[in-house]
Design an enzyme around this catalytic site. Sequence first.
Site, mmCIF file in Angstrom:
data_model
loop_
_atom_site.group_PDB
_atom_site.id
_atom_site.type_symbol
_atom_site.label_atom_id
_atom_site.label_comp_id
_atom_site.label_asym_id
_atom_site.label_seq_id
_atom_site.Cartn_x
_atom_site.Cartn_y
_atom_site.Cartn_z
ATOM 1 N N ALA A 7 0.857 -1.185 0.000
ATOM 2 C CA ALA A 7 0.000 0.000 0.000
ATOM 3 C C ALA A 7 0.893 1.234 0.000
ATOM 4 O O ALA A 7 1.602 1.491 0.968
ATOM 5 C CB ALA A 7 -0.914 0.002 1.219
ATOM 6 N N GLY A 20 4.696 5.258 -3.983
ATOM 7 C CA GLY A 20 5.483 6.455 -4.239
ATOM 8 C C GLY A 20 6.957 6.134 -4.394
ATOM 9 O O GLY A 20 7.328 5.083 -4.933
ATOM 10 N N GLY A 75 7.837 2.382 -5.161
ATOM 11 C CA GLY A 75 8.384 2.118 -6.487
ATOM 12 C C GLY A 75 9.738 1.448 -6.423
ATOM 13 O O GLY A 75 10.033 0.516 -7.197
ATOM 14 N N LYS A 113 7.242 5.857 10.755
ATOM 15 C CA LYS A 113 7.736 6.156 12.101
ATOM 16 C C LYS A 113 6.677 6.837 12.970
ATOM 17 O O LYS A 113 6.588 6.588 14.170
ATOM 18 C CB LYS A 113 9.004 6.995 12.058
ATOM 19 C CG LYS A 113 8.875 8.400 11.473
ATOM 20 C CD LYS A 113 9.270 8.434 10.038
ATOM 21 C CE LYS A 113 9.279 9.829 9.447
ATOM 22 N NZ LYS A 113 9.615 9.812 8.009
ATOM 23 N N GLU A 171 10.265 19.696 2.530
ATOM 24 C CA GLU A 171 8.904 19.726 2.010
ATOM 25 C C GLU A 171 8.419 21.169 1.857
ATOM 26 O O GLU A 171 8.977 22.093 2.456
ATOM 27 C CB GLU A 171 7.969 18.973 2.968
ATOM 28 C CG GLU A 171 8.330 17.513 3.200
ATOM 29 C CD GLU A 171 8.066 16.642 1.987
ATOM 30 O OE1 GLU A 171 7.301 17.075 1.085
ATOM 31 O OE2 GLU A 171 8.616 15.525 1.936
ATOM 32 N N LYS A 201 11.359 9.069 15.255
ATOM 33 C CA LYS A 201 12.389 8.037 15.088
ATOM 34 C C LYS A 201 13.062 7.720 16.415
ATOM 35 O O LYS A 201 13.327 6.551 16.728
ATOM 36 C CB LYS A 201 13.419 8.517 14.063
ATOM 37 C CG LYS A 201 12.826 8.753 12.679
ATOM 38 C CD LYS A 201 13.789 9.489 11.770
ATOM 39 C CE LYS A 201 13.146 9.855 10.442
ATOM 40 N NZ LYS A 201 14.034 10.685 9.589
ATOM 41 N N GLY A 249 15.257 8.305 0.744
ATOM 42 C CA GLY A 249 15.447 8.021 -0.676
ATOM 43 C C GLY A 249 14.945 6.644 -1.054
ATOM 44 O O GLY A 249 14.813 5.748 -0.210
#
Length: 423
Positions: A9, A12, A16, A101, A186, A201, A298
């Site tokens: 699920a 992205g 991918g 997290k 972002e 984290k 990444g």
Amino acid sequence: MAVLRIGIAGLGTVGGGLLKLAFGRGPLAAAVRVTGVSARTKGRARDVDISAIAWFDDPVALAKSPEIDVFVELMGGSEGTARKAVEAALAAGKHVVTANKALLAEHGAALAKLAAQNGAEIRYEAAVAGGIPVIKALREGLAANHINAVSGVLNGTCNYILTEMDVSGRGFAAVLADAQRLGYAEADPTLDVSGADAGHKLAILSAIAIGGAPNFAAMRLEGIQAIEPIDLESAKFLGRRVKLLAKTSRQGDQVVQSVRPTLLAQDHPIARVNGPLNAVVIDADPVGRLSLVGAGAGAGPTASAVAGDLIDLSHEDSRPVFSGPGQSQTLQAAKGGLLASSKFYVRLRVPDRAGTIAKITDTLAKHLVSIESFLQKPPEDAARVPIVLTTQPMAEHDLLEALGELSRLDVLVEAPVLMPLED
């Protein structure tokens, strides 16, 4: 080795990357078969052809599907669909592999209990520090050790910003804009620059290293928004570097968890980690100090961590979700997250008028603050003079009391900036 049927699920960046590994020629391709996928957009162009894989509009339906053995959750978010889908998978006895997290930091205790009740595993190497195998190091390689402390740079965005501010001398806002343009931050960077992302984290690392389940709500969080070039320049003068340090350590039968800017000695292993990299330092007995450095995000690093968890599950490896029999009990946090003893860096801005320095030194002496260094910088304007000082080791509570009195005496033109020093 069992071949696992997996449902993914979230397709992205990380999803991918995971599909490429699952349909490649490496060890993951031999360990799993992708039998279901779910994402926001079905018709989006992707590097891997998913037309032959069962598509689910609803991730919760995928999580409960009898055609999967493992639910891989790569959607993110502590609430909503991600939480519902993970809970559904565990309730159905499905193993869960996740990079989420926030979900584990805020609901780890309940999820661990649900997994235990239904004989399911939860794996989450990808949730902390991307491709750095810190979860496996703590749960497996260091299983025989007593962990005293875990600290690290756990947010690449903040580390990139502080590194660039240090090198260029530019302010926070200008460097943040560059980080957004380059894709390191972002459009809404609040989760990163506030320390919350690193805190999620750290909550997970605390649970594994010290025991219990994550207690994110009790964590002390400070971001990097108040850091200025003057702080980075002063740190260099003191032979140190400023890093957003996430740290958990034992304090008697409690744990101190904090994410806060810290002045590290230049020879500290974390001080030398620059740009978007992550780093984790583990202090343990009997092994001593270990340092792990690598990419914290990444497609490649994070998908690698997810794949490692899936391969472990294919070998029917079983582990507690966190650590030991108390894994569903939240960690007991030390009150306020204040340091019992540390040296501190303090930056003040004061009015340029006679008697101000005397008031400051008298007040600090009254609260038994022993000054190690004191530097008055050139006036920035008629109303603002920067002062930078460092203290001898002391209780943070006492220093805060002294700074509170200074604020009431009307000798400060803005809130002070306070950072611990660590060697």
